[in-house]
Design a protein around this motif. Structure first.
Motif: not given
Length: 281
Positions: A106-107, A109-111, A198-201, A203
């Motif tokens: 996810t890191g 995907y977020s960046t 794919r979204l950190t929170s 997930t």
């Protein structure tokens, strides 16, 4: 008049494709270059060993208050094994490793760096397989170190009262191995959830539900609930570290618990590797 143009970056048709070992090396560089990764591993190791050592120290501290019969029964019943790796420590490691495995994907995907990764190596399955391999390998080493350290520290403390046991004690090696393997299995499960969500929170929430909430909700009160609960990682670990015969109306074997470990690991690995193949970046 004709003009020849070279491909950007010198990538021509004869450029060899990246080998899997090259992808593994690249993923290892990504992981070890993040300071937060080692902080997370270090904090988790300290918390897990502290939980176990604290329980053993409580036993050491209050040992003189036990009668001679209680002291003998304590060792005979294999209670030192329960303190070698406690349930609280297992929960901490499961949640932490699930989060670490999730952030590994996810890191990116977020960046947005996942776009660069897939542009450089269009073979997405190979990229995800390399990432899963690195995450699993590092988590396995981590789990082995933490489980071994916990066993050594707790039994050293208990040995001060003559209650410590060695690794050759019946069931001791199984406790250490089962506790150590929690780390890589939970890490790859977290990665699989992260590759889908794919979204950190989101997930993190899903990881907590899958890894911890479901095993607690599914108790042994009814047959269907017991069977479903036995298919969860936490209950499989409880069965593997259990001392003596299962105390339940719906007993199951250690072989079944090991099978749960294998099925979770393989299913999560396949999901993590294939989830990015047919989706946009």
């Amino acid at each position: 008049m004709t003009t020849a143009y070279a491909r950007v970056g010198g990538l021509d048709a004869d450029e060899p494709r990246a080998r899997f070992l090259d992808l593994v090396a690249a993923e290892w560089i990504k992981l070890r270059s993040l300071r937060s990764t080692w902080i997370a591993y270090g904090a988790t190791a300290l918390a897990v060993v502290a939980f176990n050592a604290g329980t053993a120290y409580d036993t050491y501290n209050y040992w003189p208050e036990r009668s001679a019969a209680d002291q003998a029964d304590y060792v005979r019943a294999g209670i030192p094994l329960q303190e070698a790796f406690t349930a609280n420590a297992a929960m901490v490691m499961m949640l932490a490793l699930g989060a670490i495995g999730a952030v590994a994907i996810t890191g990116e995907y977020s960046t947005g760096t996942i776009r660069t990764t897939f542009a450089a190596v269009p073979a997405r399955r190979s990229v995800m397989a390399a990432k899963a391999w690195v995450v699993t390998a590092v988590a396995t080493v981590f789990g082995a170190i933490v489980a071994g350290a916990s066993f050594g520290v707790t039994q050293a403390i208990l040995d001060g009262r003559g209650a410590g046991i060695s690794l050759s004690y019946p069931g001791a090696l199984r406790v250490v191995v089962a506790s150590a393997l929690l780390a890589p299995v939970c890490a790859v499960v977290g990665m699989a959830i992260g590759s889908v969500v794919r979204l950190t929170s989101a997930t993190m929430i899903a990881s907590v539900v899958v890894i911890l909430v479901l095993p607690i909700v599914l108790d042994d009160g009814r047959h269907w609930s017991a069977v479903a609960g036995h298919a969860t990682l936490y209950q499989a670990w409880l069965r593997l570290v259990e001392v003596g015969s299962p105390r339940t109306d719906f007993p199951w074997t250690t072989g079944g618990a090991w099978t749960v470990y294998v099925v979770w690991a393989l299913t999560a690995a396949v999901l993590a590797v294939t989830s990015a193949q047919r989706r946009d970046q």
